[in-house]
Motif scaffolding. Structure first.
Motif, PDB file in Angstrom:
ATOM      1  N   GLY A 265       0.814  -0.954  12.935  1.00 44.52           N
ATOM      2  CA  GLY A 265       0.373  -2.390  12.961  1.00 44.52           C
ATOM      3  C   GLY A 265      -0.586  -2.693  13.576  1.00 44.52           C
ATOM      4  O   GLY A 265      -1.860  -3.658  13.162  1.00 44.52           O
ATOM      5  N   PHE A 266      -0.343  -2.583  14.404  1.00 42.47           N
ATOM      6  CA  PHE A 266      -1.277  -3.604  15.075  1.00 42.47           C
ATOM      7  C   PHE A 266      -1.769  -2.871  16.362  1.00 42.47           C
ATOM      8  O   PHE A 266      -3.103  -3.335  16.811  1.00 42.47           O
ATOM      9  CB  PHE A 266      -0.350  -4.653  16.233  1.00 42.47           C
ATOM     10  N   ARG A 267      -1.070  -2.037  17.224  1.00 40.67           N
ATOM     11  CA  ARG A 267      -1.640  -1.282  18.043  1.00 40.67           C
ATOM     12  C   ARG A 267      -2.613  -0.225  16.729  1.00 40.67           C
ATOM     13  O   ARG A 267      -4.075  -0.136  18.658  1.00 40.67           O
ATOM     14  CB  ARG A 267      -0.641  -0.373  18.494  1.00 40.67           C
ATOM     15  N   CYS A 268      -2.368   0.641  16.148  1.00 35.63           N
ATOM     16  CA  CYS A 268      -3.311   1.136  15.896  1.00 35.63           C
ATOM     17  C   CYS A 268      -4.419   0.671  14.348  1.00 35.63           C
ATOM     18  O   CYS A 268      -5.029   1.621  14.041  1.00 35.63           O
ATOM     19  CB  CYS A 268      -2.272   2.654  14.829  1.00 35.63           C
ATOM     20  N   PHE A 269      -4.464  -0.893  14.593  1.00 32.01           N
ATOM     21  CA  PHE A 269      -5.250  -0.867  13.228  1.00 32.01           C
ATOM     22  C   PHE A 269      -6.859  -0.568  13.759  1.00 32.01           C
ATOM     23  O   PHE A 269      -7.220  -0.248  12.414  1.00 32.01           O
ATOM     24  CB  PHE A 269      -5.685  -3.161  14.117  1.00 32.01           C
ATOM     25  N   ALA A 333      -4.782  -1.617   3.197  1.00 32.21           N
ATOM     26  CA  ALA A 333      -3.771  -1.951   2.469  1.00 32.21           C
ATOM     27  C   ALA A 333      -2.250  -1.213   3.201  1.00 32.21           C
ATOM     28  O   ALA A 333      -1.167  -1.974   3.284  1.00 32.21           O
ATOM     29  CB  ALA A 333      -3.909  -1.128   1.551  1.00 32.21           C
ATOM     30  N   HIS A 334      -2.018  -0.062   3.787  1.00 32.70           N
ATOM     31  CA  HIS A 334      -0.748  -0.076   3.719  1.00 32.70           C
ATOM     32  C   HIS A 334      -0.853  -0.837   5.543  1.00 32.70           C
ATOM     33  O   HIS A 334       0.566  -1.079   5.772  1.00 32.70           O
ATOM     34  CB  HIS A 334      -0.730   1.686   4.644  1.00 32.70           C
ATOM     35  N   LEU A 335      -1.445  -0.926   6.199  1.00 31.16           N
ATOM     36  CA  LEU A 335      -1.373  -1.550   7.427  1.00 31.16           C
ATOM     37  C   LEU A 335      -0.902  -2.807   7.141  1.00 31.16           C
ATOM     38  O   LEU A 335      -0.402  -3.500   7.964  1.00 31.16           O
ATOM     39  CB  LEU A 335      -2.523  -1.740   8.318  1.00 31.16           C
ATOM     40  N   SER A 336      -1.665  -3.675   6.516  1.00 30.17           N
ATOM     41  CA  SER A 336      -1.246  -5.216   5.591  1.00 30.17           C
ATOM     42  C   SER A 336       0.547  -5.090   5.385  1.00 30.17           C
ATOM     43  O   SER A 336       0.629  -6.456   6.200  1.00 30.17           O
ATOM     44  CB  SER A 336      -1.935  -5.535   4.250  1.00 30.17           C
ATOM     45  N   THR A 337       0.717  -3.979   4.423  1.00 31.95           N
ATOM     46  CA  THR A 337       1.634  -4.004   4.466  1.00 31.95           C
ATOM     47  C   THR A 337       2.609  -4.417   5.803  1.00 31.95           C
ATOM     48  O   THR A 337       4.386  -4.966   5.585  1.00 31.95           O
ATOM     49  CB  THR A 337       2.375  -3.851   3.675  1.00 31.95           C
ATOM     50  N   ALA A 338       2.947  -3.252   6.386  1.00 31.15           N
ATOM     51  CA  ALA A 338       3.672  -3.129   7.454  1.00 31.15           C
ATOM     52  C   ALA A 338       3.352  -4.359   8.733  1.00 31.15           C
ATOM     53  O   ALA A 338       4.586  -5.037   9.101  1.00 31.15           O
ATOM     54  CB  ALA A 338       2.689  -1.565   8.585  1.00 31.15           C
ATOM     55  N   ARG A 339       2.673  -4.860   8.428  1.00 36.82           N
ATOM     56  CA  ARG A 339       1.839  -6.317   9.908  1.00 36.82           C
ATOM     57  C   ARG A 339       2.766  -7.596   9.219  1.00 36.82           C
ATOM     58  O   ARG A 339       3.803  -8.482   9.330  1.00 36.82           O
ATOM     59  CB  ARG A 339       1.026  -6.899   9.611  1.00 36.82           C
ATOM     60  N   GLU A 369       7.168  -9.449   0.030  1.00 40.61           N
ATOM     61  CA  GLU A 369       6.828  -8.373   0.465  1.00 40.61           C
ATOM     62  C   GLU A 369       7.159  -7.582  -0.496  1.00 40.61           C
ATOM     63  O   GLU A 369       6.688  -5.935  -0.635  1.00 40.61           O
ATOM     64  CB  GLU A 369       7.537  -8.070   2.054  1.00 40.61           C
ATOM     65  N   TYR A 370       7.682  -7.949  -1.107  1.00 42.58           N
ATOM     66  CA  TYR A 370       7.553  -7.089  -2.757  1.00 42.58           C
ATOM     67  C   TYR A 370       6.206  -7.257  -3.460  1.00 42.58           C
ATOM     68  O   TYR A 370       6.050  -6.192  -3.812  1.00 42.58           O
ATOM     69  CB  TYR A 370       8.809  -7.448  -3.773  1.00 42.58           C
ATOM     70  N   SER A 371       5.476  -8.694  -3.626  1.00 40.85           N
ATOM     71  CA  SER A 371       4.359  -8.975  -4.282  1.00 40.85           C
ATOM     72  C   SER A 371       3.291  -8.017  -4.194  1.00 40.85           C
ATOM     73  O   SER A 371       2.795  -6.803  -4.067  1.00 40.85           O
ATOM     74  CB  SER A 371       4.320  -9.873  -4.645  1.00 40.85           C
ATOM     75  N   ALA A 372       3.272  -7.609  -2.627  1.00 43.45           N
ATOM     76  CA  ALA A 372       2.275  -7.206  -2.006  1.00 43.45           C
ATOM     77  C   ALA A 372       2.505  -5.681  -1.584  1.00 43.45           C
ATOM     78  O   ALA A 372       1.704  -5.055  -1.629  1.00 43.45           O
ATOM     79  CB  ALA A 372       2.262  -7.476  -0.079  1.00 43.45           C
ATOM     80  N   ASN A 373       3.881  -5.093  -2.632  1.00 49.12           N
ATOM     81  CA  ASN A 373       3.862  -3.972  -2.406  1.00 49.12           C
ATOM     82  C   ASN A 373       3.720  -2.639  -3.749  1.00 49.12           C
ATOM     83  O   ASN A 373       2.949  -1.720  -3.649  1.00 49.12           O
ATOM     84  CB  ASN A 373       5.239  -3.262  -1.521  1.00 49.12           C
ATOM     85  N   GLU A 425      -0.402 -11.121   3.360  1.00 46.92           N
ATOM     86  CA  GLU A 425      -0.626 -10.960   4.678  1.00 46.92           C
ATOM     87  C   GLU A 425      -1.160 -12.853   5.143  1.00 46.92           C
ATOM     88  O   GLU A 425      -0.223 -12.801   5.746  1.00 46.92           O
ATOM     89  CB  GLU A 425      -1.110 -10.246   5.414  1.00 46.92           C
ATOM     90  N   LEU A 426      -1.743 -13.065   4.762  1.00 45.84           N
ATOM     91  CA  LEU A 426      -2.694 -14.410   5.190  1.00 45.84           C
ATOM     92  C   LEU A 426      -1.725 -15.567   4.696  1.00 45.84           C
ATOM     93  O   LEU A 426      -1.517 -16.159   5.260  1.00 45.84           O
ATOM     94  CB  LEU A 426      -4.131 -14.271   4.598  1.00 45.84           C
ATOM     95  N   VAL A 427      -1.326 -15.676   3.759  1.00 44.73           N
ATOM     96  CA  VAL A 427       0.331 -16.511   3.578  1.00 44.73           C
ATOM     97  C   VAL A 427       0.558 -16.569   4.911  1.00 44.73           C
ATOM     98  O   VAL A 427       1.722 -17.699   5.015  1.00 44.73           O
ATOM     99  CB  VAL A 427       0.550 -16.831   2.105  1.00 44.73           C
ATOM    100  N   THR A 428       1.103 -15.262   4.658  1.00 38.29           N
ATOM    101  CA  THR A 428       2.466 -15.142   5.672  1.00 38.29           C
ATOM    102  C   THR A 428       2.068 -15.218   7.024  1.00 38.29           C
ATOM    103  O   THR A 428       2.778 -16.354   7.925  1.00 38.29           O
ATOM    104  CB  THR A 428       3.210 -14.105   5.653  1.00 38.29           C
TER     105      THR A 428
END
Length: 483
Positions: A265-269, A333-339, A369-373, A425-428
């Motif tokens: 989520g960070f390295r392959c962004f 979107a996948h990466l956002s939930t991973a971060r 995490e539930y809401s984002a997914n 993700e931003l809130v978190t």
């Protein structure tokens, strides 16, 4: 002419200008060159129908192309064509979608291929400038012309259907024999919605850089992943852009990285988010062609005094581009939930699980995490290509459908869900940075982003309802996109 006016000439309309008219209610002005091109095509069409058959003007349409229209019945034929094709079903479309359709169709008429009387262009401009718009139903297009939507528009121009909006619509106009098909032979609604989707995608993808950078800082990520040398060795345009944006946001490192290698989520962004940037750029190119295209069938050419019968109305390019964008958005979107998951994990932040605060057993932001997914699942479902199916219509004569309209609407819905994923993700990320007492370096763009978000998002850490925080964060993404 006022500074906000959008000048339409059939050649130079941009996606940004479509947004200015559709959402910002910018007035439109018809350029003289565009008007002359429309007049020349109309005069040409009037001559051509006296010399031989012209589809839709002297004949029926679709499989009825073999049926000739009597000379004395051509005006009635046009009105019947509009009435019979104004068969859209479902809910009414949003005002901004219909306004986008109107400005696209008006500009296309000024490209000089429709052979439509110039008074129709004036009426469309009057409607846009008064805030009036026709009632257009959502279902009826299959990617080979927005026939129902534009027929409903045509009947509103005739005064047979009402105009919506704060002011009365333009005065009813009459139509010449060939005006009906010339008006509806277009994908203006699909193209207008695609322009809205492009604009939304561009803004959200820009904001994603700031959100990802805040999360990166909260876990003490390794900046090596964004090094210029790394991306110069494999220079895909979007990947290079994403890495450059991360470097610019983060500035010079002030904290040592916590790990030799971070999660993807960070390295392959850059490698995963970059294709979405490329897809949005490609959509910009395709939309730019479509909004300035004379794609009517038949194409009336004043230059060589000819009517060309063709398939330029087929929207395969637009559908393929929109379908590709949604697949790329899914990866973002996948990466956002991973971060987000990393931010909730003490192994990456050194904080309590789920960024909890206070009494033992507190949940913190676990539910995000539930809401984002859940929102991610919507992005995933909408990533299915709209063109997987096909429709064979008009007695087999039209045996392929692009379903570009469906792809455009899916794209808008996907972007709505993506906005919520990023907002979670931003809130978190802001909560994690607050709990770690870490702020971005002064004088960096990321510091501006953090101050903007932290200045509006609640600092209350106790267990509470977080829906309002996410809704606020969703609106803040617009501000982050502008940094």
């Amino acid at each position: 002419m006022a500074s906000r006016d959008v000048v339409l000439d059939g050649r130079s309309l941009t996606g940004d200008q479509v947004i200015q008219v559709a959402r910002g209610r910018a007035p439109v002005v018809i350029d003289d060159a565009g008007r002359h091109a429309a007049e020349a095509a109309w005069s040409t069409a009037e001559r051509l129908v006296t010399r031989g058959p012209v589809y839709g003007r002297t004949t029926g349409v679709g499989a009825n192309r073999v049926e000739a229209v009597g000379t004395g019945d051509r005006e009635g034929h046009g009105v019947r064509l509009l009435r019979s094709h104004a068969g859209g079903v479902g809910d009414l479309l949003a005002e901004e979608e219909v306004r986008a359709m109107l400005v696209v169709r008006l500009n296309q008429l000024l490209a000089g291929g429709a052979g439509l009387r110039p008074g129709v262009a004036d009426a469309l401009a009057d409607a846009l400038n008064s805030g009036s718009y026709p009632a257009v139903h959502e279902f009826g297009a299959i990617g080979t012309g927005d026939l129902t939507a534009l027929s409903e528009t045509g009947l509103a121009l005739l005064g047979e259907l009402p105009w919506l909006g704060p002011l009365p619509g333009p005065e009813p106009i009459g139509l010449d024999s060939g005006d009906a098909l010339a008006l509806i032979s277009s994908n203006a609604l699909t193209i207008g919605i695609a322009a809205l989707a492009w604009h939304e995608a561009r803004r959200l993808l820009e904001a994603t850089h700031a959100v990802a950078a805040l999360s990166f800082l909260a876990v003490d990520g390794s900046p090596e992943a964004y090094a210029e040398r790394v991306h110069a060795s494999r220079p895909h345009a979007g990947q290079v852009e994403a890495a450059a944006r991360m470097r610019a946001l983060l500035g010079a490192p002030t904290r040592p990285p916590a790990r030799l290698q971070d999660p993807f989520g960070f390295r392959c962004f850059p490698q995963i988010h970059g294709p979405a940037l490329d897809a949005a750029a490609q959509l910009s190119t395709v939309v730019g062609v479509e909004i300035n295209a004379a794609a009517e069938n038949p194409l009336i050419s004043a230059e060589d005094d000819t009517a060309y019968h063709h398939g330029g109305f087929h929207c395969a390019y637009l559908r393929h581009t929109l379908d590709g964008l949604r697949l790329a958005l899914l990866d973002t979107a996948h990466l956002s939930t991973a971060r987000l998951a990393a931010l909730l994990d003490p192994r990456f932040t050194g904080l309590r699980p789920f960024l909890a605060h206070g009494e033992s057993g507190s949940s913190g932001v676990m539910i995000l995490e539930y809401s984002a997914n859940s929102a991610l699942a919507e992005v995933r479902a909408l990533a299915a290509p709209a063109g997987l199916g096909n429709a064979v219509v008009s007695r087999g004569l039209e045996e392929h459908s692009s379903f570009a309209f469906q792809s455009a609407r899916q794209s808008l819905r996907s972007l709505t869900a993506l906005r919520l994923v990023l907002a979670c993700e931003l809130v978190t990320a802001v909560r994690a940075l607050r709990q770690r007492d870490v702020v971005p370096s002064a004088a960096t763009t990321l510091r501006t982003a953090y101050d903007l978000a932290a200045g509006k998002l609640s600092a209350e850490m106790s267990d509470r309802r977080l829906s309002a925080d996410v809704e606020l964060a969703a609106t803040l993404l617009e501000d982050l996109a502008g940094l």
